[in-house]
Design a protein around this motif. Sequence first.
Motif, PDB file in Angstrom:
ATOM      1  N   VAL A 120     -15.688 -33.124 -15.479  1.00  0.00           N
ATOM      2  CA  VAL A 120     -14.447 -33.773 -15.658  1.00  0.00           C
ATOM      3  C   VAL A 120     -13.815 -33.826 -14.041  1.00  0.00           C
ATOM      4  O   VAL A 120     -14.328 -32.886 -13.411  1.00  0.00           O
ATOM      5  N   GLY A 121     -12.885 -34.601 -13.927  1.00  0.00           N
ATOM      6  CA  GLY A 121     -12.103 -34.614 -12.533  1.00  0.00           C
ATOM      7  C   GLY A 121     -13.176 -35.006 -11.413  1.00  0.00           C
ATOM      8  O   GLY A 121     -14.201 -35.830 -11.566  1.00  0.00           O
ATOM      9  N   GLY A 122     -13.262 -34.325 -10.288  1.00  0.00           N
ATOM     10  CA  GLY A 122     -14.176 -34.264  -9.565  1.00  0.00           C
ATOM     11  C   GLY A 122     -15.777 -33.852  -9.624  1.00  0.00           C
ATOM     12  O   GLY A 122     -16.453 -34.405  -8.729  1.00  0.00           O
ATOM     13  N   SER A 123     -15.825 -33.382 -10.881  1.00  0.00           N
ATOM     14  CA  SER A 123     -17.093 -33.088 -11.156  1.00  0.00           C
ATOM     15  C   SER A 123     -18.113 -34.251 -11.630  1.00  0.00           C
ATOM     16  O   SER A 123     -19.354 -34.062 -11.576  1.00  0.00           O
ATOM     17  N   ALA A 164     -19.602 -27.636 -13.703  1.00  0.00           N
ATOM     18  CA  ALA A 164     -18.158 -26.935 -13.460  1.00  0.00           C
ATOM     19  C   ALA A 164     -18.190 -25.945 -12.658  1.00  0.00           C
ATOM     20  O   ALA A 164     -19.090 -25.045 -12.410  1.00  0.00           O
ATOM     21  N   LYS A 165     -17.409 -25.986 -11.794  1.00  0.00           N
ATOM     22  CA  LYS A 165     -17.166 -25.050 -10.483  1.00  0.00           C
ATOM     23  C   LYS A 165     -16.876 -23.585 -11.107  1.00  0.00           C
ATOM     24  O   LYS A 165     -17.686 -22.770 -10.596  1.00  0.00           O
ATOM     25  N   ASN A 166     -16.073 -23.288 -12.029  1.00  0.00           N
ATOM     26  CA  ASN A 166     -15.959 -22.125 -12.487  1.00  0.00           C
ATOM     27  C   ASN A 166     -16.306 -22.134 -13.877  1.00  0.00           C
ATOM     28  O   ASN A 166     -15.863 -20.887 -14.543  1.00  0.00           O
ATOM     29  N   THR A 201     -12.660 -24.696 -17.422  1.00  0.00           N
ATOM     30  CA  THR A 201     -12.015 -26.002 -17.804  1.00  0.00           C
ATOM     31  C   THR A 201     -12.247 -26.276 -18.964  1.00  0.00           C
ATOM     32  O   THR A 201     -13.659 -26.342 -19.549  1.00  0.00           O
ATOM     33  N   PRO A 231     -15.467 -29.412 -19.927  1.00  0.00           N
ATOM     34  CA  PRO A 231     -16.909 -29.237 -19.620  1.00  0.00           C
ATOM     35  C   PRO A 231     -17.353 -28.073 -20.617  1.00  0.00           C
ATOM     36  O   PRO A 231     -18.343 -27.870 -21.315  1.00  0.00           O
ATOM     37  N   PHE A 253     -23.261 -25.567  -7.080  1.00  0.00           N
ATOM     38  CA  PHE A 253     -21.647 -26.029  -6.918  1.00  0.00           C
ATOM     39  C   PHE A 253     -21.468 -25.412  -5.674  1.00  0.00           C
ATOM     40  O   PHE A 253     -20.921 -24.342  -5.928  1.00  0.00           O
ATOM     41  N   GLY A 290     -14.146 -30.090  -6.313  1.00  0.00           N
ATOM     42  CA  GLY A 290     -14.744 -31.115  -6.949  1.00  0.00           C
ATOM     43  C   GLY A 290     -14.614 -32.403  -6.415  1.00  0.00           C
ATOM     44  O   GLY A 290     -15.553 -33.274  -6.331  1.00  0.00           O
ATOM     45  N   ARG A 291     -13.353 -32.764  -5.891  1.00  0.00           N
ATOM     46  CA  ARG A 291     -13.156 -34.343  -5.317  1.00  0.00           C
ATOM     47  C   ARG A 291     -13.878 -34.552  -3.975  1.00  0.00           C
ATOM     48  O   ARG A 291     -14.180 -35.716  -3.734  1.00  0.00           O
ATOM     49  N   GLN A 335      -8.568 -40.460  -8.043  1.00  0.00           N
ATOM     50  CA  GLN A 335      -8.787 -38.927  -8.026  1.00  0.00           C
ATOM     51  C   GLN A 335      -8.635 -38.396  -6.888  1.00  0.00           C
ATOM     52  O   GLN A 335      -7.801 -37.096  -6.783  1.00  0.00           O
ATOM     53  N   GLU A 387      -4.966 -36.276  -6.669  1.00  0.00           N
ATOM     54  CA  GLU A 387      -5.033 -34.696  -6.446  1.00  0.00           C
ATOM     55  C   GLU A 387      -5.097 -34.097  -5.316  1.00  0.00           C
ATOM     56  O   GLU A 387      -4.364 -32.932  -4.962  1.00  0.00           O
ATOM     57  N   GLN A 392      -4.783 -28.144  -6.136  1.00  0.00           N
ATOM     58  CA  GLN A 392      -4.094 -29.046  -7.168  1.00  0.00           C
ATOM     59  C   GLN A 392      -3.339 -28.267  -8.102  1.00  0.00           C
ATOM     60  O   GLN A 392      -3.536 -27.969  -9.347  1.00  0.00           O
TER      61      GLN A 392
END
Length: 423
Positions: free
Chosen positions: A81-84, A134-136, A139, A142, A189, A195-196, A275, A279, A406
Amino acid sequence: MIEIETQTTATLAPEALAAYRRDHVAVLQRLLATKPAGDSHEADLGWLTADKWAPPARLSALTKLAKQVQRQSQVLVVVGVGGSNQAARAAIAALQPDPAPCEIVYAGVNLSAAYYQRLLASLADRDVTIDVIAKNFQTLEPGIGFRVFKPFLVAKYGEDYASHLIVTGTPGSAFEQLATAAGYPFLTFPEDIGGRFSALSAVGLFPMAVAGIDIAALVEGAKAERAALVADDSVQNPAYAYASLRQFWRLAGGGVEVLAHFEPQLDYFGRWWTQLFAESEGKNNSGLYPVALSYSEDLHSLGQYVQQGQRFLAETFLKVATPVGDLTLQPSGVADGFDYLDGLDLAAVNRVAEAATIQAHQDCGVPVTVLTLPGIDAASFGALFYFFEFAVFISATLQGVNPFDQPGVEAYKALMFAGLHRP
Ligand code: PA5
């Protein structure tokens, strides 16, 4: 290279804009001298060189894994989601070859049971690979995507399910440990990319490669764009010209930037841009509100507002120098009233509509900027990603906000997690 042309209006005085640009060009010069190591944003500048996370060896490895996915699956589900997922979705929507080597669909973009039910039903009889990005991995979206698709894959492939589940996460994270323990292929990642800003890393490039996009050409386009931008430390630098125009407009009382295009292939690119800017800049009760419009359809909707609504809009057109598509309009043989179109190429008609729109919006006082990209191809997309990432870095710096955090989105998350009794 992305070219820029700004048509100022009475509401955006050219002399004052030129003075603002001259007065602030030191910001561009400082950012051009910025190196990923030693800058105050060091932890977030992995995207700055364009190719740090996309050298040839890494591109080959991503392409090899992508071909394996193409062989084993008809569908890749990108969970993020988002930048991912935005960069991959933007490029794939515009550039995926036909026929496609693998269909790409998206999950982890919402919390809708109806969406998941429909998606799962559509995948029941097809071979599927999942890429959870997913970076971490905290969220919710994901996380829910993983929870939905892991059992789906186990039911479908039994013990072999792990070869259908790819994880894109940060090295050293709990997500990597989970992937290693379970035997899922793991993609990086980058820790130093948010992400963005992740288009030119495995986050964006791997789904693009599975879709059949030439990721080496895309990265080359980004590198060429970077080379052109770093070679010009003057007010003419296109990314600076764009960023400084935005900030000048904001300070002059502007509230909104519209990004408009006449090629629906760019619709998801508009979402990526939205996005990126929302953000990065919507902070400290400041920042232009970014709105992406798809013309000519949106001319029959928000176009009315642009023409005659509140005068707080500036508009940026993404113009394609050489659009894809070739369709000559044939006579209809009936009295439909459209004989004036006989023999015209539809691309030329689209061009006339674009020029008319630019003129009409300018005439009603909307400051118009035209950004021209060479075509709708991989290299142009690489250039576009890099251009706007560098531009938002300049623009947010001029605005005085950190483009790489963000903090605002944490507020709703805290309430939501409390509502879900997250420990
Ligand atoms: O651009 C960003 O940094 C954000 O939009 C993130 O990509 C988004 O919040 C998803 O984060 P994560 O990859 O940690 O799930």
